[in-house]
Structure formats: structure tokens, C-alpha cells
Design an enzyme around this catalytic site. Structure first.
Site, short mmCIF file in Angstrom:
data_model
loop_
_atom_site.label_atom_id
_atom_site.label_comp_id
_atom_site.label_asym_id
_atom_site.label_seq_id
_atom_site.Cartn_x
_atom_site.Cartn_y
_atom_site.Cartn_z
N SER A 79 0.89 -1.11 0.02
CA SER A 79 0.16 -0.10 -0.05
C SER A 79 0.77 1.26 -0.03
CB SER A 79 -0.97 -0.06 1.15
OG SER A 79 -1.75 1.10 1.26
N LYS A 98 0.26 -6.70 5.20
CA LYS A 98 0.39 -5.37 4.48
C LYS A 98 1.82 -4.81 4.46
CE LYS A 98 -0.89 -1.53 6.85
NZ LYS A 98 -1.68 -0.65 7.51
N SER A 131 -5.48 13.09 -3.18
CA SER A 131 -6.36 14.33 -3.13
C SER A 131 -5.72 15.31 -2.03
CB SER A 131 -7.68 13.68 -2.47
OG SER A 131 -7.73 13.21 -1.37
N HIS A 159 -10.22 10.78 -7.66
CA HIS A 159 -10.26 12.02 -7.86
C HIS A 159 -9.70 12.56 -9.47
CE1 HIS A 159 -10.58 13.00 -3.61
NE2 HIS A 159 -9.97 12.26 -3.30
N LYS A 202 -17.78 13.17 -7.30
CA LYS A 202 -16.76 14.20 -7.40
C LYS A 202 -16.84 14.76 -8.92
CE LYS A 202 -14.01 12.34 -3.81
NZ LYS A 202 -14.35 13.38 -2.88
N THR A 231 -26.83 -3.74 3.05
CA THR A 231 -27.25 -2.27 3.08
C THR A 231 -28.10 -1.91 1.81
OG1 THR A 231 -26.01 0.22 3.05
CG2 THR A 231 -25.42 -1.49 1.42
N THR A 232 -28.80 -0.96 2.00
CA THR A 232 -29.74 -0.48 1.26
C THR A 232 -29.29 0.09 0.07
OG1 THR A 232 -31.76 -0.10 3.04
CG2 THR A 232 -32.12 0.99 0.89
#
Length: 424
Positions: A79, A98, A131, A159, A202, A231-232
């Protein structure tokens, strides 16, 4: 795009017919024609077989990386040190190992990859545009390294989508500009990216996030991600509006071209006044302050006394001592808007006694600080020729990009530009 007439008209029509709620999760009544159509549009945008739409870009990254890390035995994530919180949390939730590599440091990335056994699944996570600082990831070079070590690539274009590329698909598309204009995308950088994530809140001015990739990958995330299953789903009108925004940007590049022209003008004018704009190749304008209370004070003065809204960025979004104003020019900001912004910032820098460009750029021993070395040498992602400034590469290059020049896509009349009531 949030005020684009085509987007609003589409959303109003769907809202009137289908109401304000999706009615459930995507596995039940929340799945509908608008979800299917949007995902086909997203897959087409990024030249991938399939896509999956989420309620936010954060959710898309978190859910995808959580599933990947938990389903690939002994997987190791690599990462970038400046990755977004959603990437960091997705990796953490997966409980996979990681390794963090220095921001945009290809040598450090390769050293860490070389330290891992060949049999270990590896996933390189990085962004196209970061960003808070506006730096651009070395996407092509990372793809080369990933191929050498057999690693999966996960690119966050949140972005960049809607702002770069001939069709608004982001920096990866932009780097092979001519190939994507011609439609010959085999072997392009986009083709080499395994998983690409983006957001619709964005550059596309609506709401939601997504991933694109192979059909089997998308099926795995859809089937196993608890954050997707339980989730809805977003309302049909939101999905329809997002698709309308993508389709509009695909055929109308003038807004993103004009935005890039305005970014250049604002950066140049701020530097001319000695204000510390952090160098980068993107549309993001980070104006360094270096103190949390003064950063908030500067933003408050802009809003209260000049009617200008600019985002103050403090910890934890940036490190303590790296506080900044993040200025976001749009296509609709006129010359008079720019004049007022620059005049206000010059006044505030004097009033608050903030450090100017040379103080930020130079160390006490006279050496140039890291990140400020290439201030005069960085070439923007959008070239002069692509923006129609001039035939910067000679007559042939001017003709090559004439389809995307200012002449080919004149800016709409001022009264039709997006409302800038949200400020800078």
C-alpha cells in the site's frame, strides 16, 4: 455536473416515476434496471468486462479490499503511504498482511515485492491522483513492476474520473489518450490494471462509488461483501443521474478542459504573488499554511469577509504542520472569480503573517525541501495541445488533438455554466 440540466432532468423523471427509495438491498428489491444499466456504463467507461456499484467510493474500496484479502490465502497488500483511509481500512478489515511503501517510490515498492516469496499473492494498492497533495501516481511504471512480480494491481481513480481522459475515465485513460480516442485499447494502461475503483460524487457530480474488473472478480465481491449485501441500495434516481453524468462527460469534454485551464491560471497567479502552492501535475491546488488554527482562520476570513468557500485541511487528513487550504477551481469560475480569490488570499497571507513560497521551499541549510524540487519542471497531465492552447508539439500534434480543442468544443454561455454556490 451536480447542476447539469441533463442530469437533473433525468433524475427528476425517474424520481417522479419510481419514488425516493430503492426499497431494499441489491440482493432483493434494490436491484433494478437502473443499477444494471449504470454498471454496464461503468464497465464500458473503463473498458472492463464488468462493474459493481456501491453507495460511496469509501464503501467500494473498503468492501473490495476486505474480500480480496480474506479470500486469497496468505495474501500481502503493498500500500502506498499516502493512500486514502478507505484503502487502509479495507486492508485492515481483511486481516491480511500489509507492507507500506514510500509515496510514489518505485524503488521502495520493488524492494518490498522482491522480499516476498514467489508463491505469495500480492496486491499493489495505489491512487492515480492523491487528493491532499495532488501528486500523480506512476501508473505505467507500477504496472511494469506488477507484471515482473506477478502482482495484482488495484488503482483508485476517485479524484480523476470525470476530469481526465478523452472520455472522462481518469488518468489511466489519459496516459493513452490517442488509443482511447481511436477505440483501440488493447495493451493500454487501463487494460493492464486488474481492479479500478472510482466515485461518482466528485467529477461526475452525483453519488456513489464503484469497482470495475473481470466478471469473475465482480461476482466474487458481489457474493461475499457484507458491506454490499447488507445495505440498502441507492435510489433509482441517483443511479439514473449518475449514468446521465457519465454519458454527458463521455461526449462533452469542454468542462474538464476549461477546468484545467483555470487550474493553471490560478496556480500561476498564486505563485506570482509568492504564495506556497505545493507543486503537482494535477488539478488540485494545495496552498500550504502549516498551522491548524491559522488554517481555520484563513478559511473563516475567506468565507465571512469575502464570500468565498475554501476547504481547510487539518489533521488527520494531513500531518500536523502540513495544514493547508485545498482550492478547487471549476469550469464555471470566471476571471473575476479568480481575481477576487487571489486578492483575498494575498490579503490574508499578509494579515495572518503566513509563510510564503520561499520559506516553504527552502530548508534552513539552503537546500530545497522534498516535494518542492520540481516546481518549475512538472508538466501537467493535460498537455497544452490537448487543451487547445497551441500546437505545442508542432503542426501535426496540434491536428492530432484538434477534436478535443477549444475550437472543437467551445464553452457554453455563462448562464448555462454550473452554479458555483459551493465556492472553491
Amino acid at each position: 455536473m451536480g447542476g447539469n440540466p441533463k442530469v437533473l432532468e433525468t433524475m427528476h423523471a425517474v424520481l417522479e416515476q419510481y419514488g425516493a427509495c430503492s426499497g431494499g438491498s441489491r440482493n432483493i428489491s434494490g436491484h433494478n434496471q437502473f443499477a444494471t444499466s449504470l454498471e454496464k456504463t461503468l464497465a464500458k467507461l473503463h473498458c472492463k468486462p464488468a462493474a459493481l456499484y456501491f453507495g460511496s467510493g469509501y464503501n467500494a474500496n473498503d468492501c473490495t479490499l476486505t474480500v480480496l484479502g480474506s479470500q486469497l490465502p496468505d495474501c500481502v497488500f503493498l500500500s502506498d503511504a499516502s493512500n486514502h483511509a478507505s484503502i487502509i481500512e479495507g486492508i485492515r478489515h481483511s486481516r491480511a498482511k500489509k507492507l507500506v511503501w514510500k509515496h510514489n517510490d518505485l524503488d521502495d515498492l520493488e524492494r518490498k515485492l522482491a522480499s516476498l516469496p514467489t508463491r505469495v499473492p500480492k496486491i499493489i494498492c495505489f491512487e492515480s491522483i492523491y487528493s491532499m497533495c495532488g501528486t500523480v501516481g506512476p501508473i505505467a511504471e507500477i504496472c511494469d513492476i506488477a507484471q515482473k512480480y506477478g502482482a495484482i494491481t488495484f488503482l483508485d481513480e476517485v479524484h480523476a474520473v470525470g476530469l481526465y481522459g478523452p472520455h472522462g475515465a481518469g488518468v489511466a485513460e489519459h496516459l493513452d489518450f490517442e488509443a482511447h480516442v481511436s477505440g483501440n485499447t488493447n495493451g493500454t494502461i487501463v487494460d493492464r490494471i486488474d481492479i479500478l475503483s472510482g466515485a461518482l460524487g466528485k467529477g461526475f457530480g452525483t453519488m456513489g462509488g464503484y469497482i470495475t474488473g473481470s466478471a469473475s472478480l465482480i461476482d466474487m465481491i458481489r457474493s461475499l461483501s457484507r458491506g454490499f449485501i447488507f445495505t440498502t441500495a441507492p435510489p433509482p434516481a441517483t443511479m439514473a443521474g449518475a449514468q446521465a453524468a457519465i454519458e454527458f462527460q463521455r461526449e462533452n469534454p469542454h468542462d474538464r478542459m476549461q477546468l484545467q485551464r483555470h487550474v493553471r491560471a490560478v496556480k500561476d497567479r498564486l505563485r506570482l504573488h509568492g504564495l506556497p502552492v505545493l507543486p503537482n501535475r494535477s488539478h488540485i491546488v494545495p496552498l500550504m499554511v502549516g498551522d491548524a488554527s491559522k488554517c481555520k482562520a484563513a478559511a473563516d476570513i475567506l468565507f465571512d469577509e469575502f464570500d468565498i468557500y475554501v476547504q481547510p485541511i487539518n489533521s488527520p487528513s494531513v500531518a500536523v504542520g502540513q495544514e493547508r487550504l485545498r482550492i478547487s477551481p471549476t469550469a464555471a469560475h470566471t476571471q473575476s472569480h479568480q481575481d477576487r480569490l487571489v486578492e483575498a488570499l494575498v490579503h490574508i497571507w499578509e494579515r495572518l503573517g503566513l509563510d510564503r513560497l520561499e520559506r516553504w521551499r527552502m530548508e534552513a541549510d539552503g537546500s530545497v525541501r522534498e516535494g518542492w524540487e520540481d516546481m518549475d519542471a512538472l508538466e501537467p497531465v493535460w498537455t497544452d495541445a490537448q487543451l487547445g492552447f497551441s500546437a505545442a508539439g508542432g503542426p501535426e500534434e496540434g491536428r492530432r488533438y484538434s477534436h478535443f480543442s477549444k475550437k472543437a468544443y467551445p464553452m457554453p454561455a455563462a448562464e448555462h455554466l454550473e452554479d458555483t454556490r459551493m465556492g472553491w
